[in-house]
Design a protein around this motif. Structure first.
Motif, PDB file in Angstrom:
ATOM      1  N   ILE A   1       0.857  -1.170   0.000  1.00 30.61           N
ATOM      2  CA  ILE A   1       0.000   0.000   0.000  1.00 30.61           C
ATOM      3  C   ILE A   1       0.899   1.226   0.000  1.00 30.61           C
ATOM      4  O   ILE A   1       2.087   1.125   0.270  1.00 30.61           O
ATOM      5  CB  ILE A   1      -0.937  -0.004   1.216  1.00 30.61           C
ATOM      6  CG1 ILE A   1      -0.121   0.179   2.499  1.00 30.61           C
ATOM      7  CG2 ILE A   1      -1.743  -1.272   1.281  1.00 30.61           C
ATOM      8  CD1 ILE A   1      -0.974   0.339   3.718  1.00 30.61           C
ATOM      9  N   PRO A   2       0.375   2.420  -0.291  1.00 29.80           N
ATOM     10  CA  PRO A   2       1.216   3.618  -0.314  1.00 29.80           C
ATOM     11  C   PRO A   2       1.964   3.807   0.994  1.00 29.80           C
ATOM     12  O   PRO A   2       1.380   3.738   2.091  1.00 29.80           O
ATOM     13  CB  PRO A   2       0.195   4.743  -0.556  1.00 29.80           C
ATOM     14  CG  PRO A   2      -0.915   4.080  -1.305  1.00 29.80           C
ATOM     15  CD  PRO A   2      -1.002   2.691  -0.741  1.00 29.80           C
ATOM     16  N   ALA A   3       3.262   4.069   0.887  1.00 35.75           N
ATOM     17  CA  ALA A   3       4.106   4.141   2.073  1.00 35.75           C
ATOM     18  C   ALA A   3       3.664   5.248   3.022  1.00 35.75           C
ATOM     19  O   ALA A   3       3.692   5.077   4.250  1.00 35.75           O
ATOM     20  CB  ALA A   3       5.559   4.339   1.656  1.00 35.75           C
ATOM     21  N   PHE A   4       3.252   6.388   2.483  1.00 34.63           N
ATOM     22  CA  PHE A   4       2.875   7.521   3.347  1.00 34.63           C
ATOM     23  C   PHE A   4       1.748   7.131   4.290  1.00 34.63           C
ATOM     24  O   PHE A   4       1.802   7.398   5.500  1.00 34.63           O
ATOM     25  CB  PHE A   4       2.449   8.710   2.492  1.00 34.63           C
ATOM     26  CG  PHE A   4       1.882   9.841   3.309  1.00 34.63           C
ATOM     27  CD1 PHE A   4       2.730  10.717   3.977  1.00 34.63           C
ATOM     28  CD2 PHE A   4       0.511  10.018   3.429  1.00 34.63           C
ATOM     29  CE1 PHE A   4       2.205  11.747   4.751  1.00 34.63           C
ATOM     30  CE2 PHE A   4      -0.016  11.041   4.196  1.00 34.63           C
ATOM     31  CZ  PHE A   4       0.838  11.917   4.859  1.00 34.63           C
TER      32      PHE A   4
ATOM     33  N   ALA B   1       0.825   4.120   5.222  1.00 31.82           N
ATOM     34  CA  ALA B   1       1.249   3.079   6.153  1.00 31.82           C
ATOM     35  C   ALA B   1       2.015   3.677   7.328  1.00 31.82           C
ATOM     36  O   ALA B   1       1.726   3.395   8.501  1.00 31.82           O
ATOM     37  CB  ALA B   1       2.110   2.048   5.428  1.00 31.82           C
ATOM     38  N   PHE B   2       3.007   4.523   7.038  1.00 40.98           N
ATOM     39  CA  PHE B   2       3.813   5.111   8.104  1.00 40.98           C
ATOM     40  C   PHE B   2       2.996   6.089   8.938  1.00 40.98           C
ATOM     41  O   PHE B   2       3.096   6.096  10.172  1.00 40.98           O
ATOM     42  CB  PHE B   2       5.034   5.823   7.514  1.00 40.98           C
ATOM     43  CG  PHE B   2       6.116   4.893   7.075  1.00 40.98           C
ATOM     44  CD1 PHE B   2       6.867   4.189   8.003  1.00 40.98           C
ATOM     45  CD2 PHE B   2       6.400   4.712   5.734  1.00 40.98           C
ATOM     46  CE1 PHE B   2       7.872   3.319   7.606  1.00 40.98           C
ATOM     47  CE2 PHE B   2       7.394   3.844   5.324  1.00 40.98           C
ATOM     48  CZ  PHE B   2       8.138   3.147   6.263  1.00 40.98           C
ATOM     49  N   ALA B   3       2.192   6.917   8.292  1.00 45.76           N
ATOM     50  CA  ALA B   3       1.389   7.900   9.030  1.00 45.76           C
ATOM     51  C   ALA B   3       0.393   7.212   9.957  1.00 45.76           C
ATOM     52  O   ALA B   3       0.237   7.593  11.129  1.00 45.76           O
ATOM     53  CB  ALA B   3       0.661   8.824   8.055  1.00 45.76           C
ATOM     54  N   GLY B   4      -0.278   6.202   9.449  1.00 43.03           N
ATOM     55  CA  GLY B   4      -1.241   5.489  10.281  1.00 43.03           C
ATOM     56  C   GLY B   4      -0.574   4.780  11.438  1.00 43.03           C
ATOM     57  O   GLY B   4      -1.091   4.790  12.566  1.00 43.03           O
ATOM     58  N   ALA B   5       0.582   4.160  11.186  1.00 38.73           N
ATOM     59  CA  ALA B   5       1.281   3.442  12.248  1.00 38.73           C
ATOM     60  C   ALA B   5       1.746   4.388  13.345  1.00 38.73           C
ATOM     61  O   ALA B   5       1.544   4.123  14.541  1.00 38.73           O
ATOM     62  CB  ALA B   5       2.476   2.693  11.659  1.00 38.73           C
TER      63      ALA B   5
ATOM     64  N   VAL C   1      -0.112  -4.657   7.053  1.00 36.62           N
ATOM     65  CA  VAL C   1       0.078  -3.395   7.767  1.00 36.62           C
ATOM     66  C   VAL C   1      -0.656  -3.408   9.109  1.00 36.62           C
ATOM     67  O   VAL C   1      -0.111  -2.997  10.139  1.00 36.62           O
ATOM     68  CB  VAL C   1      -0.382  -2.208   6.903  1.00 36.62           C
ATOM     69  CG1 VAL C   1      -0.319  -0.902   7.700  1.00 36.62           C
ATOM     70  CG2 VAL C   1       0.481  -2.095   5.659  1.00 36.62           C
ATOM     71  N   VAL C   2      -1.887  -3.914   9.114  1.00 37.01           N
ATOM     72  CA  VAL C   2      -2.662  -3.937  10.355  1.00 37.01           C
ATOM     73  C   VAL C   2      -1.982  -4.823  11.395  1.00 37.01           C
ATOM     74  O   VAL C   2      -1.946  -4.479  12.591  1.00 37.01           O
ATOM     75  CB  VAL C   2      -4.105  -4.420  10.082  1.00 37.01           C
ATOM     76  CG1 VAL C   2      -4.827  -4.731  11.391  1.00 37.01           C
ATOM     77  CG2 VAL C   2      -4.867  -3.363   9.304  1.00 37.01           C
ATOM     78  N   SER C   3      -1.435  -5.953  10.989  1.00 33.65           N
ATOM     79  CA  SER C   3      -0.800  -6.850  11.956  1.00 33.65           C
ATOM     80  C   SER C   3       0.438  -6.212  12.577  1.00 33.65           C
ATOM     81  O   SER C   3       0.671  -6.354  13.789  1.00 33.65           O
ATOM     82  CB  SER C   3      -0.435  -8.184  11.286  1.00 33.65           C
ATOM     83  OG  SER C   3       0.495  -7.995  10.243  1.00 33.65           O
TER      84      SER C   3
END
Length: 439
Positions: A17-20, A22-26, A387-389
């Motif tokens: 998925i888009p890196a932005f 993924a990192f922002a959500g994490a 990503v969720v895991s």
């Protein structure tokens, strides 16, 4: 098997998925959870093996019945015997022999969801326990001794590192001879240990039992201190992790081996292995050891600073072991993210190949004519699970670390003492997502 390369199992490359996002959500999830816990969670809430809602006595009797235990042990022994038979007499080609898929996908990867659902399942089906039970009945056996306390999980950590070396570094991990040699030596070591120290040897020293037991701490099913099978909040199970010697090493191997597996597919590392003067095996070994050392050093440094800030300086590495349980959900998150698609997709191959075990044209299960369906799960679903895991694993780690810190640190210093732990979680999250999205 697709993409054997330097791995024991097929290597999968899923659509990221888009890196932005993924990192922002994490990072947002970690920050919000940390701040929320700092404000709303002032006292320890987890009670380890004292918590849980007892299941009906009928289910307890069924689970503990000798017939149930015997059936599970026989199932494990039959599965191991079948795999050894395939490796000993089947074709030495993972495209035509189910042995490698059974070992590296069904057993190794499948142990994660099985333990997450049902707890320490490998303890119930471990074939070495069945062999030990038979050997223990021989005449002239001496009385079992208690395994020395200092030994702890160190043999399990060493065994897990050896197995991941076989899977990720060894020149021919899927070769029948490689698997037979490894598991032959593994069985000899642990049967010897169990004959000296009794079945408790497996609880601490068997790598796969210790691995399954740690993951199983997050299962909704567990046992209270009184032996009752209960439904529980997984955090209570996690809180019950025994801080024995070698626990930190075991968890660091779990984390680092998965991280190395992700990094080993990166073009820069593939080029390094191919051009290294020492050869790919020696270089890969150093890379795996460096990954373990890096994870351990980062953890040790953050825990050391947390102890200084929080005012807790427990002797004998007490702080290191006290917070090791908070790494377990992080390691499980990485395992699910890295191997989810592999289990779903390549796991089909085990049943296809097992239908014709010796490649003689049989079709025992009616699946020999089928092919692996790679469309069984959508790429978007895979990316979401990955990503969720990872994010969920780190959030659970933050919660577990927070609860332990408010128990061990002085109230006025508990939140400040968690800042190094929060930094540790951020570093692991960024590293995990980077490896995932770069694959």
């Amino acid at each position: 098997m697709s993409g054997i390369l330097a791995h024991g199992i097929g290597s999968r490359h899923d659509l990221p998925i888009p890196a932005f996002y993924a990192f922002a959500g994490a990072l947002a999830a970690l920050v919000v959870s940390f701040l929320g816990l700092a404000v709303l969670w002032a006292e320890s809430k987890f009670r380890g093996r004292e918590a849980g809602l007892a299941l009906p006595h009928a289910l307890q009797r069924l689970a503990d019945a000798p017939a149930t235990r015997t059936a599970l042990r026989a199932l494990g022994l039959a599965g191991a015997a079948f795999t050894v038979f395939l490796a000993a007499f089947g074709p030495d080609d993972p495209e035509r022999n189910a042995a490698a898929t059974l070992v590296y996908v069904v057993f190794w990867v499948g142990l994660v969801p099985a333990s997450l659902l049902f707890g320490p399942v490998w303890r119930l089906v471990n074939p070495l326990r069945a062999v030990h039970a038979a050997l223990a009945r021989l005449p002239g056996r001496r009385r079992d001794r208690e395994p020395p306390a200092w030994l702890g999980h160190w043999p399990a950590a060493a065994g897990l590192l050896a197995f991941t070396w076989l899977e990720l570094v060894a020149p021919e991990p899927a070769a029948n001879a490689s698997m037979l040699a490894f598991f032959g030596c593994y069985a000899a070591v642990h049967l010897t240990g169990s004959l000296v120290y009794g079945p408790r040897w497996f609880d601490r020293a068997d790598a796969f039992e210790a691995y399954s037991a740690l993951i199983g701490r997050l299962a909704p099913l567990g046992r209270r201190a009184d032996g009752r099978i209960v439904l529980r909040n997984p955090f209570h199970g996690l809180d019950a992790v025994t801080p024995v010697p070698g626990l930190v090493a075991l968890v660091c191997v779990m984390l680092a081996s998965t991280a190395y597996d992700g990094f080993s597919d990166a073009p820069v590392w593939v080029d390094t292995l191919q051009s290294a003067a020492a050869g790919p095996t020696a270089t890969g070994t150093l890379g795996l050891l460096a990954a373990v050392a890096g994870v351990a050093l980062l953890y040790g440094a953050c825990i050391g600073v947390a102890g200084l800030i929080g005012g807790s300086r427990r002797p004998g590495g007490g702080n290191l072991r006290a917070f090791a349980h908070s790494l377990v959900p992080i390691a499980v998150g990485y395992l699910v993210a890295h191997y989810f698609s592999l289990l779903v997709i390549e796991g089909q191959r085990a049943f296809i190949l097992a239908s014709d075990p010796l490649d003689t044209g049989l079709d025992l299960l009616g699946t020999a004519s089928r092919t692996v369906d790679e469309a069984v799960v959508a790429p978007g679903t895979i990316a979401t699970v990955q990503v969720v895991s990872i994010v969920a694993g780190h959030v659970l780690g933050v919660i577990a670390a927070h609860d332990r810190s408010v128990r061990l640190f002085a109230p006025a210093k508990a939140v400040a003492g968690q800042i190094p732990l929060f930094i540790l979680m951020v570093c692991y999250t960024l590293g995990g997502l980077t490896l995932l999205l770069a694959a």
